[in-house]
Design an enzyme around this catalytic site. Structure first.
Site, PDB file in Angstrom:
ATOM      1  N   LYS A 104      32.678  16.039  55.077  1.00  0.00           N
ATOM      2  CA  LYS A 104      31.406  15.765  54.406  1.00  0.00           C
ATOM      3  C   LYS A 104      30.719  14.639  55.130  1.00  0.00           C
ATOM      4  CE  LYS A 104      29.033  17.313  50.872  1.00  0.00           C
ATOM      5  NZ  LYS A 104      29.034  18.687  50.332  1.00  0.00           N
TER       6      LYS A 104
HETATM    7  P1  NAD Z   1      19.092  19.703  46.259  1.00  0.00           P
HETATM    8  O1  NAD Z   1      18.808  18.399  46.839  1.00  0.00           O
HETATM    9  O2  NAD Z   1      18.440  20.916  46.836  1.00  0.00           O
HETATM   10  O3  NAD Z   1      18.766  19.672  44.685  1.00  0.00           O
HETATM   11  C1  NAD Z   1      19.305  18.709  43.833  1.00  0.00           C
HETATM   12  C2  NAD Z   1      18.682  18.876  42.446  1.00  0.00           C
HETATM   13  O4  NAD Z   1      19.310  17.950  41.546  1.00  0.00           O
HETATM   14  C3  NAD Z   1      17.182  18.552  42.411  1.00  0.00           C
HETATM   15  O5  NAD Z   1      16.544  19.460  41.548  1.00  0.00           O
HETATM   16  C4  NAD Z   1      17.158  17.142  41.799  1.00  0.00           C
HETATM   17  O6  NAD Z   1      15.958  16.852  41.133  1.00  0.00           O
HETATM   18  C5  NAD Z   1      18.322  17.235  40.843  1.00  0.00           C
HETATM   19  N1  NAD Z   1      18.808  15.908  40.447  1.00  0.00           N
HETATM   20  C6  NAD Z   1      19.108  14.856  41.251  1.00  0.00           C
HETATM   21  N2  NAD Z   1      19.455  13.795  40.521  1.00  0.00           N
HETATM   22  C7  NAD Z   1      19.387  14.188  39.224  1.00  0.00           C
HETATM   23  C8  NAD Z   1      19.622  13.530  37.989  1.00  0.00           C
HETATM   24  N3  NAD Z   1      20.011  12.266  37.956  1.00  0.00           N
HETATM   25  N4  NAD Z   1      19.455  14.245  36.847  1.00  0.00           N
HETATM   26  C9  NAD Z   1      19.048  15.532  36.876  1.00  0.00           C
HETATM   27  N5  NAD Z   1      18.823  16.198  38.019  1.00  0.00           N
HETATM   28  C10 NAD Z   1      18.982  15.532  39.174  1.00  0.00           C
HETATM   29  O7  NAD Z   1      20.677  19.876  46.284  1.00  0.00           O
HETATM   30  P2  NAD Z   1      21.523  21.234  46.222  1.00  0.00           P
HETATM   31  O8  NAD Z   1      21.821  21.661  47.608  1.00  0.00           O
HETATM   32  O9  NAD Z   1      20.900  22.173  45.255  1.00  0.00           O
HETATM   33  O10 NAD Z   1      22.903  20.680  45.637  1.00  0.00           O
HETATM   34  C11 NAD Z   1      23.154  20.532  44.249  1.00  0.00           C
HETATM   35  C12 NAD Z   1      24.653  20.434  44.000  1.00  0.00           C
HETATM   36  O11 NAD Z   1      25.304  21.606  44.486  1.00  0.00           O
HETATM   37  C13 NAD Z   1      25.353  19.264  44.725  1.00  0.00           C
HETATM   38  O12 NAD Z   1      26.410  18.808  43.925  1.00  0.00           O
HETATM   39  C14 NAD Z   1      25.884  19.906  45.980  1.00  0.00           C
HETATM   40  O13 NAD Z   1      26.977  19.181  46.526  1.00  0.00           O
HETATM   41  C15 NAD Z   1      26.316  21.248  45.419  1.00  0.00           C
HETATM   42  N6  NAD Z   1      26.460  22.308  46.408  1.00  0.00           N
HETATM   43  C16 NAD Z   1      25.420  22.673  47.210  1.00  0.00           C
HETATM   44  C17 NAD Z   1      25.589  23.715  48.111  1.00  0.00           C
HETATM   45  C18 NAD Z   1      24.457  24.205  48.977  1.00  0.00           C
HETATM   46  O14 NAD Z   1      24.634  25.242  49.622  1.00  0.00           O
HETATM   47  N7  NAD Z   1      23.315  23.568  48.994  1.00  0.00           N
HETATM   48  C19 NAD Z   1      26.820  24.350  48.229  1.00  0.00           C
HETATM   49  C20 NAD Z   1      27.859  23.962  47.396  1.00  0.00           C
HETATM   50  C21 NAD Z   1      27.666  22.943  46.494  1.00  0.00           C
END
Ligand code: NAD
Length: 414
Positions: A104
């Protein structure tokens, strides 16, 4: 008191090790990240002043192959968080049976505060600083919170410029024009949708009109809302960092997307009633899907959750204490290392396609993804039933046992 994400990740490993009787000499190796790099990232801002940001890249384990894991741009990034996320990546890749270890990366920055030029300079400098650790045979980054396809394209270009030729396989989640894969963008959400529907069916709960709450409306949350709606579910609550909305009759995904595209948040969407963020996870519903950040379901709010199922689209959203409370209350948790593994599965497909320079159709990608998720889901369920443990414990045991097998087969160097 809830500990850090790293403490949480270690406790999960320790617990799995106890249940499965893991060889203490293997357990000892798995408790530490293999390598940790901290870098200073000085960049020129648009006003010509120089500001230095801090970044990290952590490899947790590479027994099963090169390491794989996202890069996060967020003001809350810290080394413990990156270490935890790297460890979870190790087990996740093993759970879905792809030949990677866990890694990571992260930079302490709010990307929304930077101009596009500043973001590009930050990304290229960060990529240069972690250059010794990454590469298609070493460690392959991907997008995570606060990063996207464009950031991956800049990393791919920076790495390629240093090599003197194009190396698309150094990162995944790239735009299609530079070696991205069809179906990668929605792959995490597709996997989350698959396990949500499978869990509803397994618990004999109707999928049609199942009431779902989604926290986070980013790369994962937004398509999850659309896909679950397509499956017939009612998405009754959605929230992001800007605020939350509720409609017991269901929110319109298309309306939410249009509002978010304009306002940059779901807050203020007129198709629902505004609610405080802290009320979102406690809404009356069948399934809660945290898809934002870790540590959002804690001992302070686990009693308030009214859903019967929690599907962890985010990494590490449930603290160890909250996990126990949910379990005691009969709420099933589908753990992150299974639920959100669709993203890394299709990242693996992207890397395979890049290396072979031979690209698949979106239907092929989606069909393979479905097979991977189906198989992993069944293996985790079987393990849970056989050992009489939670799905998180089962998934961790499955992941740890596969990594342990590779580690012992290779032997401890030197
Ligand atoms: P992103 O940056 O695209 O979106 C994050 C979202 O979370 C946004 O809508 C933001 O407004 C919201 N957010 C942030 N802080 C917040 C808070 N305090 N309260 C409420 N909402 C809040 O990120 P993403 O890629 O969608 O990732 C989201 C989660 O999924 C993370 O935990 C990431 O590790 C996990 N994840 C992502 C992927 C991927 O392919 N992108 C794969 C596996 C896991």
């Amino acid at each position: 008191m809830s500990g850090s994400a790293w403490q949480q990740a270690r406790e999960q490993l320790d617990q799995a090790a106890r249940i499965m009787n893991l060889d203490p000499n293997v357990h000892e190796v798995f408790r530490y990240p293999k390598r940790t790099l901290e870098v200073a990232i000085p960049i020129k801002l648009d006003d010509d002043s120089v500001r230095t940001f801090t970044g990290y890249r952590v490899h947790h384990n590479t027994s099963r192959g090169p390491s794989k894991g996202g890069i996060r741009y967020h003001p809350g990034v810290n080394l413990d968080e990156v270490k935890a996320l790297a460890m979870w990546m190790t087990w996740k890749c093993a759970v879905v049976g792809i030949p990677y270890g866990g890694a990571k990366g992260g930079v302490i920055v709010d990307p929304k505060q930077l101009s596009r030029q500043e973001l590009e300079r930050l990304t290229r400098r960060y990529a240069s600083e972690i250059l010794p650790l990454i590469g298609p045979e070493r460690d392959i980054p991907a997008p995570d919170v606060g990063t996207d396809e464009q950031v991956m394209a800049w990393i791919m270009d920076t790495y390629s410029m240093n090599q003197g030729y194009s190396v698309p396989g150094v990162v995944t989640g790239k735009p299609l024009s530079v070696g991205g894969s069809a179906g990668r963008r929605a792959s995490t959400a597709r996997g989350v949708t698959y396990v949500t529907v499978a869990t509803l069916k397994h618990r004999a709960m109707p999928v049609d009109e199942a009431r779902v709450v989604v926290q986070g409306f980013g790369k994962v949350g937004e398509p999850v809302v659309q896909f679950l709606h397509d499956q017939g579910c009612l998405v009754v609550g959605v929230g992001d960092v800007g605020g939350a909305v509720h409609n017991p009759r269901g929110l319109s995904p298309v309306g939410l997307m249009a509002h978010n595209a304009e306002a940059g948040t779901v807050a203020g969407f007129e198709g629902g009633e505004a609610i405080p963020n802290e009320d979102l996870l406690a809404l009356e519903c069948d399934v809660v899907i945290p898809a934002a950040l870790e540590g959002v379901i804690t001992e302070d709010n686990a009693e308030d959750i009214r859903a019967r199922i929690v599907v962890e689209a985010a990494n590490g959203p449930t603290t160890t204490e909250a996990d126990e409370i949910l379990h005691d209350r009969g709420i099933q948790v589908v753990p992150d290392i299974l639920a959100n593994a669709g993203g890394v599965a299709v990242s693996y497909f992207e890397w395979v396609q890049d290396i072979q320079a031979y690209f698949w159709t979106e239907d092929e990608v989606n069909a393979r993804l479905r097979r991977v998720m189906e198989e992993a889901y069944i293996h985790v369920l079987e393990m849970a039933e056989e050992r009489k443990v939670t799905m998180r414990q089962a998934a961790t045991i499955l992941g740890v046992s596969r990594v342990a097998e590779a580690h012992t087969t290779r032997g401890l160097f030197p």
